[in-house]
Design an enzyme around this catalytic site. Structure first.
Site, PDB file in Angstrom:
ATOM      1  N   HIS A 155       0.818  -1.217   0.000  1.00 39.32           N
ATOM      2  CA  HIS A 155       0.000   0.000   0.000  1.00 39.32           C
ATOM      3  C   HIS A 155       0.856   1.273   0.000  1.00 39.32           C
ATOM      4  CE1 HIS A 155       0.241   0.030   4.552  1.00 39.32           C
ATOM      5  NE2 HIS A 155       0.316   1.309   4.309  1.00 39.32           N
ATOM      6  N   ASP A 201      -0.893  -7.437   1.429  1.00 39.10           N
ATOM      7  CA  ASP A 201      -0.220  -6.133   1.469  1.00 39.10           C
ATOM      8  C   ASP A 201       1.304  -6.312   1.586  1.00 39.10           C
ATOM      9  OD1 ASP A 201       0.275  -3.472   1.660  1.00 39.10           O
ATOM     10  OD2 ASP A 201      -0.473  -3.240   3.722  1.00 39.10           O
ATOM     11  N   GLY A 294       3.033   5.566   9.232  1.00 37.32           N
ATOM     12  CA  GLY A 294       4.449   5.787   8.931  1.00 37.32           C
ATOM     13  C   GLY A 294       5.300   4.567   9.276  1.00 37.32           C
ATOM     14  N   SER A 296       4.280   1.572   8.468  1.00 35.70           N
ATOM     15  CA  SER A 296       3.939   0.559   7.469  1.00 35.70           C
ATOM     16  C   SER A 296       5.164   0.048   6.735  1.00 35.70           C
ATOM     17  CB  SER A 296       2.997   1.153   6.434  1.00 35.70           C
ATOM     18  OG  SER A 296       1.708   1.077   6.917  1.00 35.70           O
ATOM     19  N   GLY A 297       5.130  -1.210   6.416  1.00 41.25           N
ATOM     20  CA  GLY A 297       6.231  -1.798   5.662  1.00 41.25           C
ATOM     21  C   GLY A 297       7.369  -2.237   6.563  1.00 41.25           C
TER      22      GLY A 297
HETATM   23  N1  ARG Z   1      -1.143   1.870   7.558  1.00 39.48           N
HETATM   24  C1  ARG Z   1      -0.216   2.471   8.427  1.00 39.48           C
HETATM   25  C2  ARG Z   1       0.943   3.063   7.608  1.00 39.48           C
HETATM   26  O1  ARG Z   1       0.743   3.264   6.424  1.00 39.48           O
HETATM   27  C3  ARG Z   1       0.256   1.532   9.493  1.00 39.48           C
HETATM   28  C4  ARG Z   1      -0.751   1.477  10.548  1.00 39.48           C
HETATM   29  C5  ARG Z   1      -0.444   0.519  11.603  1.00 39.48           C
HETATM   30  N2  ARG Z   1      -1.452   0.776  12.587  1.00 39.48           N
HETATM   31  C6  ARG Z   1      -1.571   0.130  13.730  1.00 39.48           C
HETATM   32  N3  ARG Z   1      -2.460   0.509  14.552  1.00 39.48           N
HETATM   33  N4  ARG Z   1      -0.781  -0.855  14.019  1.00 39.48           N
HETATM   34  O2  ARG Z   1       1.957   3.454   8.108  1.00 39.48           O
END
Ligand code: ARG
Length: 581
Positions: A155, A201, A294, A296-297
């Site tokens: 994503h 993802d 932030g 993510s990944g």
């Molecule tokens: N989708 C988020 C990103 O793009 C990560 C979110 C993780 N959230 C959580 N509650 N663990 O960075």
């Protein structure tokens, strides 16, 4: 709004030398020279990395060919340096050590805080953790899983799939040594990634140059087999993400320890959004400890105990319902179920079937005409000629070559847009760096020679950067007679080495461009508002002096600097013995 003080600092001051009371020359101030030097150094580093990549990947290709030809070559006949680099390029975390933390870092770190709210990780604690930047903006975390491959969340690339715009900042060293920044060669999102549901993802990112085995970055281990640690196992997440929902991003890397939760608990907590076959969840139902925007990944790793403890990557940070909310644990893509896809994508076999990337095509000097021997079109265009039914079908080979050049043209357009943006940003930086922007410290200036002194390059005491300098190897020597296609590749390798020799021969530690002096002739204003200038710059022990044009007002100054950089690069290229093309 440009800070007026900064502008004053960057603008030149009149030279003391005068004739009839009028200044004749003016020098650009040290602050401008420093900016030019820092940018020049970055350009040089990028040039060396891509030259090394081009030479090494061709050398590796030749080695593969030699391997296929029985009796042509075997490991024992290959020089050690190439064997080492080639195996590094081959890119499987299984082939080398993985998941090893530095003992000191592992001891210091006791991840118990939160990324939400968090505890700071000591420098170098997570050698596989990388940062993905779009332009200069860090957007996601990522995990180094092999020398040239980073695993991250698919994503991250929604709406931003142009690989030419992305770079990867590798892990810094244990003493805070500067993280290396590598361009991205290719982005491979999982083909079944669903941006609506975040199903699958996961994306693999191929680096333009493999990480240096001598640097601080190390790959993590990928799971072997489908089994994951049981619910309750304490694992670790890390990243630079937000400190709380909608909060600011962390300035320093943070880490947290979170237990894996059972499938049932995850389903109950997160409802139908959770697809347990490809997602796992981890955290505390009480809330407070979680990953956030932030992150993510980034990695969710679990320590594999044993005499040599290793960290294994079981999850990639994907999504959550808020951050650290009670009853809402974080969701991670289950890496173990994607093992086959991962290994296949990183294999040499997959590489051989892929269309060349834009970066590869742009790095390649395409011949205008298709090669005379249609059976073996050199270089990357070979991909397009594969569909030609017969090896000797000239018409088909010509068409394939055309197709290849067309794609290269499209890549050039993409890259041009990127370069223009880069130059604009460079100009903007020069006139007023934005807060929070980290710029590489300029290399210390060397003692200056007089400007009028002719450039006198000294050849003494130079060592070649890495192992890619021109020298004869079995890949080039004629000991491969019965191996079809190898000869052409060998010639190409030799040509490539000659082409890049000017930058490959510069030892990495000398790879700093220093602008010593830019002396503008005040009586030479051109119609475009620029002044003729003499520029004196150094690279390692080389010095060049060349004429250029420079602006002396903010707008004209900013406009003229990128060109000076290019000219300096050309001057070094000719002084370091580039072949004429
Ligand atoms: N989708 C988020 C990103 O793009 C990560 C979110 C993780 N959230 C959580 N509650 N663990 O960075």
């Amino acid at each position: 709004m440009l800070p007026a003080v900064l502008l004053l600092l960057l603008l030149p001051s009149p030279d003391p030398r005068t004739a009839h009371g009028h200044p004749l020359y003016t020098r650009l101030p040290p602050s401008t020279l420093q900016v030019l030097s820092a940018q020049g150094t970055q350009v040089l580093q990028a040039a060396q990395r891509s030259a090394q990549w081009a030479v090494m990947s061709l050398a590796t290709k030749i080695q593969h060919k030699l391997h296929e030809c029985q009796g042509c070559a075997n490991d024992a006949t290959r020089p050690g340096h190439l064997r080492h680099l080639a195996s590094f390029l081959q890119d499987s975390s299984e082939s080398g050590p993985c998941g090893e933390r530095r003992p000191a870092a592992a001891n210091v770190t006791r991840a118990q805080g939160r990324i939400v709210g968090g505890s700071a990780a000591p420098p170098g604690a997570w050698p596989w953790l990388v940062r993905l930047r779009l332009g200069r903006q860090p957007l996601c975390g990522g995990v180094l899983v092999a020398a040239s491959w980073v695993l991250t969340a698919a994503h991250c690339f929604v709406g931003a799939s142009n690989e030419l715009l992305w770079t990867v900042a590798l892990a810094e060293g244990p003493r805070g040594e500067q993280a290396e920044e590598v361009p991205v060669n290719r982005i491979l999102p999982h083909p079944k990634f669903d941006p609506q549901t975040f199903h699958n993802d996961l994306a693999l990112v191929q680096l333009w140059t493999p990480v240096s085995p001598a640097g601080p970055a190390r790959p993590v281990c990928l799971p072997r087999g489908p089994r994951e640690p049981p619910a309750g196992t304490p694992c670790t997440i890390a990243g630079w993400g937000a400190l709380f929902e909608d909060g600011p991003e962390a300035e320093a890397l943070r880490e947290a320890r979170v237990p894996l939760l059972s499938e049932d608990t995850c389903k109950r907590a997160l409802g139908p959004g959770l697809r347990p076959n490809t997602m796992l969840c981890a955290g505390y139902l009480a809330g407070g400890v979680d990953s956030c925007q932030g992150d993510s990944g980034g990695p969710l790793t679990c320590a594999q105990p044993g005499p040599h403890p290793r960290e294994v990557l079981f999850g990639v940070t994907s999504w959550g319902d808020g951050c650290g909310e009670p009853g809402k644990p974080g969701v991670y893509t289950r890496v173990a179920v994607f093992q086959d896809w991962l290994r296949e994508q990183m294999s040499a076999a997959a590489a051989a079937t892929r269309e060349p990337s834009c970066r590869e095509l742009l790095a390649w000097a395409a011949p205008a005409e298709p090669p005379a021997d249609a059976a073996a079109p050199p270089g990357l265009c070979a991909f397009y000629a594969r569909r030609c039914p017969r090896a000797a079908d000239r018409a088909c080979a010509r068409l394939a070559h055309q197709q290849c050049l067309q794609r290269r043209g499209r890549c050039e357009l993409r890259s041009l847009a990127h370069t223009l943006l880069g130059l604009l940003r460079g100009a903007q930086d020069l006139l007023g760096p934005r807060p929070g922007l980290r710029r590489r410290a300029p290399a210390p200036a060397r003692p200056a020679r007089a400007l009028r002194e002719p450039p006198g390059p000294s050849h003494s005491g130079r060592r070649a950067a890495r192992d890619t300098s021109p020298k004869q190897s079995p890949e080039q020597r004629g000991d491969t007679k019965d191996c079809p296609g190898v000869k052409a590749l060998q010639q190409k390798l030799a040509a490539l080495q000659r082409l890049h020799a000017w930058i490959l021969q510069v030892p990495t530690e000398h790879l700093a461009m220093n602008f010593h002096e830019v002396l503008a002739d005040l009586g030479s204003k051109t119609l475009t508002g620029l002044f003729r200038a003499w520029v004196r710059a150094g690279l390692g022990d080389r010095h060049v002096v060349f004429p250029g044009l420079v602006g002396l007002e903010p707008a004209t100054l900013a406009r003229s600097l990128p060109r000076l950089l290019v000219q300096a690069l050309q001057a070094f290229r000719s002084s370091l013995g580039a072949p004429s093309r």
